[in-house]
Design a protein around this motif. Structure first.
Motif, PDB file in Angstrom:
ATOM      1  N   VAL A 113       0.907  -1.021  -0.045  1.00 26.96           N
ATOM      2  CA  VAL A 113       0.072   0.021  -0.027  1.00 26.96           C
ATOM      3  C   VAL A 113       0.876   1.280  -0.057  1.00 26.96           C
ATOM      4  N   VAL A 114       0.366   2.322  -0.978  1.00 27.09           N
ATOM      5  CA  VAL A 114       1.177   3.567  -0.820  1.00 27.09           C
ATOM      6  C   VAL A 114       0.488   4.533  -0.103  1.00 27.09           C
ATOM      7  N   SER A 115       1.052   5.090   1.032  1.00 32.20           N
ATOM      8  CA  SER A 115       0.203   6.121   1.768  1.00 32.20           C
ATOM      9  C   SER A 115      -0.043   7.371   0.862  1.00 32.20           C
ATOM     10  N   GLY A 116       0.930   8.056   0.408  1.00 28.73           N
ATOM     11  CA  GLY A 116       0.697   9.104  -0.517  1.00 28.73           C
ATOM     12  C   GLY A 116       0.241  10.275   0.264  1.00 28.73           C
ATOM     13  N   LYS A 117       0.450  10.544   1.355  1.00 31.21           N
ATOM     14  CA  LYS A 117      -0.078  11.619   1.968  1.00 31.21           C
ATOM     15  C   LYS A 117       0.749  12.151   3.214  1.00 31.21           C
ATOM     16  N   SER A 118       0.467  13.370   3.656  1.00 31.52           N
ATOM     17  CA  SER A 118       1.116  13.829   4.783  1.00 31.52           C
ATOM     18  C   SER A 118       0.590  13.365   5.786  1.00 31.52           C
ATOM     19  N   GLY A 119       1.374  13.387   7.017  1.00 29.11           N
ATOM     20  CA  GLY A 119       0.986  12.700   8.428  1.00 29.11           C
ATOM     21  C   GLY A 119       1.226  11.323   8.277  1.00 29.11           C
ATOM     22  N   ASP A 120       1.908  10.569   7.458  1.00 27.56           N
ATOM     23  CA  ASP A 120       1.949   9.133   7.410  1.00 27.56           C
ATOM     24  C   ASP A 120       2.894   8.583   8.503  1.00 27.56           C
ATOM     25  N   LEU A 121       3.424   9.341   9.050  1.00 29.25           N
ATOM     26  CA  LEU A 121       4.610   9.222  10.179  1.00 29.25           C
ATOM     27  C   LEU A 121       5.658   8.322   9.363  1.00 29.25           C
ATOM     28  N   GLY A 122       6.036   8.463   8.340  1.00 28.14           N
ATOM     29  CA  GLY A 122       7.317   7.796   7.694  1.00 28.14           C
ATOM     30  C   GLY A 122       6.923   6.664   7.072  1.00 28.14           C
ATOM     31  N   ALA A 123       5.783   6.118   7.095  1.00 30.85           N
ATOM     32  CA  ALA A 123       5.276   4.988   6.262  1.00 30.85           C
ATOM     33  C   ALA A 123       4.721   5.357   5.103  1.00 30.85           C
ATOM     34  N   ASP A 124       5.584   5.460   3.962  1.00 34.31           N
ATOM     35  CA  ASP A 124       5.358   5.933   2.581  1.00 34.31           C
ATOM     36  C   ASP A 124       4.808   4.750   1.829  1.00 34.31           C
ATOM     37  N   VAL A 125       5.603   3.690   2.119  1.00 34.31           N
ATOM     38  CA  VAL A 125       5.030   2.107   1.589  1.00 34.31           C
ATOM     39  C   VAL A 125       4.914   1.229   2.362  1.00 34.31           C
ATOM     40  N   VAL A 126       4.037   0.549   2.646  1.00 33.25           N
ATOM     41  CA  VAL A 126       3.832  -0.560   3.551  1.00 33.25           C
ATOM     42  C   VAL A 126       3.401  -1.916   2.968  1.00 33.25           C
ATOM     43  N   GLY A 127       3.874  -3.013   3.439  1.00 32.05           N
ATOM     44  CA  GLY A 127       3.688  -4.153   2.643  1.00 32.05           C
ATOM     45  C   GLY A 127       4.123  -5.476   3.452  1.00 32.05           C
ATOM     46  N   TYR A 128       4.191  -6.516   2.810  1.00 34.19           N
ATOM     47  CA  TYR A 128       4.850  -7.838   3.445  1.00 34.19           C
ATOM     48  C   TYR A 128       5.777  -8.598   2.736  1.00 34.19           C
ATOM     49  N   LEU A 129       6.886  -8.716   2.870  1.00 29.87           N
ATOM     50  CA  LEU A 129       7.787  -9.599   2.259  1.00 29.87           C
ATOM     51  C   LEU A 129       7.314 -10.882   2.062  1.00 29.87           C
ATOM     52  N   ALA A 130       8.047 -11.877   1.203  1.00 25.93           N
ATOM     53  CA  ALA A 130       7.451 -13.198   0.651  1.00 25.93           C
ATOM     54  C   ALA A 130       7.680 -14.174   2.006  1.00 25.93           C
ATOM     55  N   ASP A 131       8.220 -13.600   2.901  1.00 28.66           N
ATOM     56  CA  ASP A 131       8.355 -14.583   4.258  1.00 28.66           C
ATOM     57  C   ASP A 131       7.389 -14.189   5.111  1.00 28.66           C
ATOM     58  N   GLY A 132       6.587 -13.164   5.071  1.00 27.26           N
ATOM     59  CA  GLY A 132       5.784 -12.768   6.041  1.00 27.26           C
ATOM     60  C   GLY A 132       5.883 -11.634   6.772  1.00 27.26           C
ATOM     61  N   ARG A 133       7.465 -11.188   6.788  1.00 20.74           N
ATOM     62  CA  ARG A 133       7.502  -9.921   7.761  1.00 20.74           C
ATOM     63  C   ARG A 133       7.014  -8.708   7.140  1.00 20.74           C
ATOM     64  N   LYS A 134       6.693  -7.898   8.200  1.00 17.41           N
ATOM     65  CA  LYS A 134       6.155  -6.524   7.574  1.00 17.41           C
ATOM     66  C   LYS A 134       7.158  -5.657   7.241  1.00 17.41           C
ATOM     67  N   LEU A 135       7.037  -4.945   5.942  1.00 14.55           N
ATOM     68  CA  LEU A 135       7.948  -3.997   5.623  1.00 14.55           C
ATOM     69  C   LEU A 135       7.400  -2.503   5.478  1.00 14.55           C
ATOM     70  N   VAL A 136       8.219  -1.681   6.237  1.00 13.51           N
ATOM     71  CA  VAL A 136       7.736  -0.416   6.064  1.00 13.51           C
ATOM     72  C   VAL A 136       8.736   0.306   5.412  1.00 13.51           C
ATOM     73  N   VAL A 137       8.445   1.268   4.376  1.00 16.48           N
ATOM     74  CA  VAL A 137       9.417   1.899   3.730  1.00 16.48           C
ATOM     75  C   VAL A 137       9.479   3.588   3.681  1.00 16.48           C
ATOM     76  N   GLN A 138      10.458   4.149   4.139  1.00 20.40           N
ATOM     77  CA  GLN A 138      10.251   5.699   3.865  1.00 20.40           C
ATOM     78  C   GLN A 138      11.110   5.951   2.695  1.00 20.40           C
ATOM     79  N   CYS A 139      10.391   6.747   1.791  1.00 21.91           N
ATOM     80  CA  CYS A 139      11.150   7.212   0.501  1.00 21.91           C
ATOM     81  C   CYS A 139      11.438   8.672   0.583  1.00 21.91           C
ATOM     82  N   LYS A 140      12.582   9.032   0.141  1.00 19.91           N
ATOM     83  CA  LYS A 140      13.030  10.490   0.061  1.00 19.91           C
ATOM     84  C   LYS A 140      13.511  10.668  -1.358  1.00 19.91           C
TER      85      LYS A 140
END
Length: 227
Positions: A113-140
């Motif tokens: 999921v792409v946040s695409g909005k202000s106030g996302d607290l650094g979670a610009d992209v959120v998803g899950y890796l193939a092994d099930g771990r949660k991935l949180v991405v900050q994009c600059k």
């Protein structure tokens, strides 16, 4: 005193030379009398020396060629990364976040999921890796000559796990480096720092899970981050 010492040393040197000369003369006389035994040994020694010399020369030439090839490949890879990054540089920051999300999906991430909005607290992209771990991405989306600051990294450190429950926290940027303090903080807090070089490799097809262990290396080293 010094002159006496020099004379003694000169005498010792002359004696050694004379001794070696006498030994050489005896050896020559013996060799002349046993030439049928000596010459095959000499030929074998000379052949071994020639073979060793040729082998050493070939090994040196091979190492030189390998070194040149590695340097050429590294240069070509860097050029290819920059060519691919030219398209990324043309994206807006919103498009960049969407593009990073697409890269995650390409590498098997799910529920991206792409946040695409202000106030996302650094979670610009959120998803899950193939092994099930949660991935949180900050994009600059920064200009290549800039660096990610310690303040940028502090904000992400403070929210990635506490606010978003990240198992893998990824800070990806289009600029070439993180400051020393920012990279040091990322390494201590287990934040994956993906600068321009590593992003370029990702864009060119490197799998995300092969890039995660590199964490900040590539453009510099983990021990000596760019300032």
């Amino acid at each position: 005193m010094a002159a006496r010492r020099r004379r003694r040393l000169n005498k010792q040197t002359r004696r050694k030379i004379q001794g070696w000369g006498a030994l050489a003369a005896v050896a020559a006389v013996w060799a002349a009398g046993h030439w049928s035994v000596v010459w095959p040994v000499l030929v074998a020694v000379l052949a071994a020396a020639v073979v060793s010399g040729c082998g050493w020369a070939l090994l040196r030439a091979h190492r030189h060629a390998v070194g040149q090839d590695r340097a050429w490949r590294a240069q070509e890879e860097a050029r290819a990364r920059e060519l691919s990054m030219a398209e990324v540089d043309s994206l807006s920051w919103q498009e960049f976040e969407t593009y990073v999300a697409d890269l995650c999906r390409r590498d098997g991430c799910t529920k991206v999921v792409v946040s695409g909005k202000s106030g996302d607290l650094g979670a610009d992209v959120v998803g899950y890796l193939a092994d099930g771990r949660k991935l949180v991405v900050q994009c600059k989306k920064y200009a290549p000559h800039r660096s990610v600051s310690s303040q940028d990294m502090q904000k992400f450190v403070g929210t990635a796990r506490l606010e978003h429950g990240a198992d893998v926290a990824l800070f990806v940027t289009t600029c070439r480096s993180f400051t020393r303090d920012a990279l040091g903080l990322a390494l201590r807090q287990d934040i994956v720092a993906l600068h321009r070089d590593l992003l370029g490799s990702w864009v060119k097809g490197a799998h995300l899970e092969t890039l995660i262990p590199l964490n900040g290396s590539g453009g510099g080293t983990r021990r000596r981050p760019n300032v």
